[in-house]
Scaffold this motif. Sequence first.
Motif, PDB file in Angstrom:
ATOM      1  N   ASN A 454       0.835  -1.212   0.000  1.00 25.16           N
ATOM      2  CA  ASN A 454       0.000   0.000   0.000  1.00 25.16           C
ATOM      3  C   ASN A 454       0.864   1.254   0.000  1.00 25.16           C
ATOM      4  N   LEU A 455       1.914   1.217   0.820  1.00 26.33           N
ATOM      5  CA  LEU A 455       2.832   2.347   0.894  1.00 26.33           C
ATOM      6  C   LEU A 455       3.522   2.574  -0.445  1.00 26.33           C
ATOM      7  N   ALA A 456       3.958   1.475  -1.072  1.00 25.68           N
ATOM      8  CA  ALA A 456       4.636   1.597  -2.358  1.00 25.68           C
ATOM      9  C   ALA A 456       3.708   2.199  -3.412  1.00 25.68           C
ATOM     10  N   GLU A 457       2.482   1.717  -3.469  1.00 23.59           N
ATOM     11  CA  GLU A 457       1.549   2.222  -4.483  1.00 23.59           C
ATOM     12  C   GLU A 457       1.211   3.685  -4.256  1.00 23.59           C
ATOM     13  N   ALA A 458       0.819   4.015  -3.031  1.00 25.12           N
ATOM     14  CA  ALA A 458       0.421   5.392  -2.747  1.00 25.12           C
ATOM     15  C   ALA A 458       1.593   6.351  -2.929  1.00 25.12           C
ATOM     16  N   GLY A 459       2.772   5.940  -2.460  1.00 20.07           N
ATOM     17  CA  GLY A 459       3.942   6.799  -2.597  1.00 20.07           C
ATOM     18  C   GLY A 459       4.329   7.030  -4.039  1.00 20.07           C
ATOM     19  N   ASN A 460       4.281   5.965  -4.853  1.00 20.09           N
ATOM     20  CA  ASN A 460       4.625   6.124  -6.260  1.00 20.09           C
ATOM     21  C   ASN A 460       3.643   7.042  -6.976  1.00 20.09           C
ATOM     22  N   PRO A 465       9.116   6.961  -7.766  1.00 20.87           N
ATOM     23  CA  PRO A 465       9.891   5.915  -7.078  1.00 20.87           C
ATOM     24  C   PRO A 465      10.645   6.376  -5.838  1.00 20.87           C
ATOM     25  N   SER A 466      11.035   7.642  -5.761  1.00 10.69           N
ATOM     26  CA  SER A 466      11.842   8.105  -4.630  1.00 10.69           C
ATOM     27  C   SER A 466      11.038   8.894  -3.599  1.00 10.69           C
ATOM     28  N   TYR A 467       9.731   8.935  -3.747  1.00  9.74           N
ATOM     29  CA  TYR A 467       8.879   9.716  -2.847  1.00  9.74           C
ATOM     30  C   TYR A 467       8.923   9.150  -1.432  1.00  9.74           C
ATOM     31  N   VAL A 468       8.952  10.025  -0.437  1.00 12.06           N
ATOM     32  CA  VAL A 468       8.811   9.617   0.965  1.00 12.06           C
ATOM     33  C   VAL A 468       7.704  10.444   1.593  1.00 12.06           C
ATOM     34  N   ALA A 469       6.868   9.774   2.388  1.00 15.87           N
ATOM     35  CA  ALA A 469       5.739  10.464   3.007  1.00 15.87           C
ATOM     36  C   ALA A 469       6.194  11.424   4.090  1.00 15.87           C
ATOM     37  N   ALA A 470       7.291  11.091   4.747  1.00 12.59           N
ATOM     38  CA  ALA A 470       7.821  11.938   5.816  1.00 12.59           C
ATOM     39  C   ALA A 470       9.304  11.663   5.943  1.00 12.59           C
ATOM     40  N   VAL A 477      10.236   2.105  -3.669  1.00 11.14           N
ATOM     41  CA  VAL A 477      11.177   1.040  -4.034  1.00 11.14           C
ATOM     42  C   VAL A 477      11.671   0.301  -2.790  1.00 11.14           C
ATOM     43  N   GLN A 478      11.963   1.011  -1.732  1.00 10.66           N
ATOM     44  CA  GLN A 478      12.424   0.361  -0.503  1.00 10.66           C
ATOM     45  C   GLN A 478      11.338  -0.533   0.087  1.00 10.66           C
ATOM     46  N   LEU A 480       8.922  -2.041  -1.552  1.00 12.63           N
ATOM     47  CA  LEU A 480       8.821  -3.224  -2.407  1.00 12.63           C
ATOM     48  C   LEU A 480       9.972  -4.193  -2.164  1.00 12.63           C
ATOM     49  N   ASN A 481      11.157  -3.652  -1.994  1.00 11.04           N
ATOM     50  CA  ASN A 481      12.325  -4.513  -1.808  1.00 11.04           C
ATOM     51  C   ASN A 481      12.231  -5.352  -0.545  1.00 11.04           C
ATOM     52  N   LEU A 482      11.599  -4.831   0.497  1.00  8.18           N
ATOM     53  CA  LEU A 482      11.408  -5.622   1.702  1.00  8.18           C
ATOM     54  C   LEU A 482      10.541  -6.842   1.422  1.00  8.18           C
ATOM     55  N   VAL A 483       9.458  -6.640   0.686  1.00 12.28           N
ATOM     56  CA  VAL A 483       8.559  -7.740   0.352  1.00 12.28           C
ATOM     57  C   VAL A 483       9.264  -8.758  -0.534  1.00 12.28           C
TER      58      VAL A 483
END
Length: 596
Positions: A454-460, A465-470, A477-478, A480-483
Amino acid sequence: MKKRNLTILSIPICLAAASCMKPLNVVPVEFKSAQFVFSDSGRAELFINNAYTDLPADVSNSFNWLDGNAMLASATDEAMHVSTNKTVPSAAQRMSAGNWNPSNMKYWRAGDGAGEIGAWMKYGGYHGNRKANTAIKNLHLLPSTVTDRFRNRMMGEALFLRALHHWFLFQRWGGIPIVDRSFEASEDVLIPRNSVKSVVDFIVRDCDAAFALLPEEPYYEPNEVGRADRGSCLALKAKILLYAASPLYNRAGADSLTAYTTPVADRWAIAAQAAQDVVNLNWYTLYKPGANGQTNYSSFFNAWGAGTTNRELIFARLRTPNRDTENDNFPAGFTNARGGTCPSQDLVDAYEMADGTLFSWNNATHAAAPYANRDPRFYASIIYNGARYNRFAGQNNYTFQIFTGGVNASGNAKTETGYYLNKFMDYANVNPAQGNGNTYHNWVYFRYAEVLLNLAEAGNEAGGPSYVAASGGLTPVQALNLVRERAGMPTVETAMANRGVALNQTTLRDFIRNERRIELAFEDHRYFDVRRWMTIETLPKFIRGVEITRNGDGSFTYDPTVQVEQKLFDKKHYFFPIPQIEMNRNPQMRQNPDWQ
C-alpha cells in the motif's frame, strides 16, 4: 484469541441499519439486558468477543466462503472454480458469467435466518456493526473497579469493529448508510445511503478514536492476542485511504454514492502517510523463520499467533487446527478430491523468473520448461505438472501428473486450467483422502506485507519511485524490496535492469500492481484491485488454462492458449448490487448504477 459464542441483545437488522418495515420493539425474554451484560467486566468482554464473529472469515472454517464452497479469487482472473457438482454453479461461477442480480444472488455459503440474501449483510456488515454500537452505547455501565486500560481497550475494540464492518460494506457497495448508534424501537430506521466521502471520513474518524484508546504496546498476553490493537486501526485507515485515492473513487463525473466527484491528487500522499504510520509503529516485521524464501512465504499462512511468534500478522482470524481449506481444494487423483480453486494460466504467467525478468511463452527456453526458475512464491502457491513433494496427503515423493491422461487430470474434480491451489495448504501434515491431520489456518485481514505494498503504491502515485511520506520514511522502491527480499527475489532496481527497463513512475506502477497480484494472490484483493484501478475493462474476456501433452520421450508440450472460462464484466460490476429485498424495504435506498 478464544471467541466464545454468546447471543445477547440480538435484534434483526437489514441493510439500512435495520431497514426492516417491522418496528424493532421486541427483545426475546431469553436475551439479557444491557445492564446485566455491561455491569460485569467478564460478560462485557464476552460480548466484545462475540462481536468479532460476524466477519467474513466466520462464514466457514474453510477459506472457500462463497456459495458452492468457492473463493472470491475464482470470480477474478486469478482462478476458476472446479466442483464435483456440475449441475449447480457456485457464486464465483455465477459472478464470472454475469449471472447475478439484486434478486437472485446467494453470495456467502451460509444463511443468517433473514433469508439467504440477508447473509450478504451478516458477514462483514450490519449484524456485527449492531453489536459494536451496542457496546459503544453501554460500556459506560462497566463497574468502577475495572482498570482504565480495560475500559479503554473495550471501547477501542468496539470502535474499530464498527469501522471494520463499514469498511467491508464500503468495499462492496460504495457509499452505504452510516450506522453510528443503536436505534430505539420508536426511531425511523429507513435511512438513506451516505456519500463515499462521508463513509471514508467516518471510518477514518473511528480508526483514529480507537487508536487513541487502545494500549500503547502490542498484545502478548494469551487472552489478548488476536484482538484489534493500534496497528489494526492504522492498517484499516491506510487501506480505506488507499481506496479513496484510487481512480474508481477519486474521479469526476460519478455519483457521490460511488465516488468523490471531485478528484484530488493529494489523496495519494495522505494514503502514503497513513501506511507509513503503520511502519513507524515498529511493531511489525515480515515473517522469515528461515533463509528459504519459498518456505518463509508459504509457512506464514499456517504459523500460529501474533506478537512474538508471527509479527507479520496485524489483524487476522486465528483458528484452531483444521483441514477444511485442504478439503475444499483437494486435487484430483486422490480419494475425496474436490478440485476447488484452480489457478489460471494468466496468473501463472504473471510470476517473474527468478532473476526478476518477465516470463514469456515467446522465449524458447521459457516455453520448453515453463515451471523452472520462477519466483519462489510460484512454488509456494501453485501445484503444477511435475511438481514434486516429499510428503503429500499421506504419500511420499509424490509427483503431480496434470498432463492429458495423467492421474491428476482425470475424474470429476480434475482441473480445467492445468493447476491446483497450493497457497494456504499444508498437505504434508493434512490428508483429506483419509480424513486425518490438521493445521493452523489464519485468515489475514491485514498483514505487514500488504501495508508495504500500500505504501509503495500510494507513494509512487504521489511522487514517483523516490517519494517519501515523511522524513526517514520508506520510498516505494524500498518498501517493495522488503517484500521481495523475504520471498527471495531480486531488488526492484536489479529486476528492472535485467529487463532493460528504465525505472520511473509509470514502469514502477506496473511493477507494483504485478507485485500485489503475486504477493496477495487468493487473499481477496485482486477482485477489488482491478476495479479500483479501473483496469478490469482491459483484461482478457476469457481466462486461460494449459493443455499439456506428454511426448514419447517423456518431454512435454504445452498449449497455454486454451480458453477455460469467460469472465464477463459490465460497468455495473464495479459495485455489488444492493439486494432487491432491501430496496423493497426501504424507499430511501438507491440502487447502484445500472443494476436496476
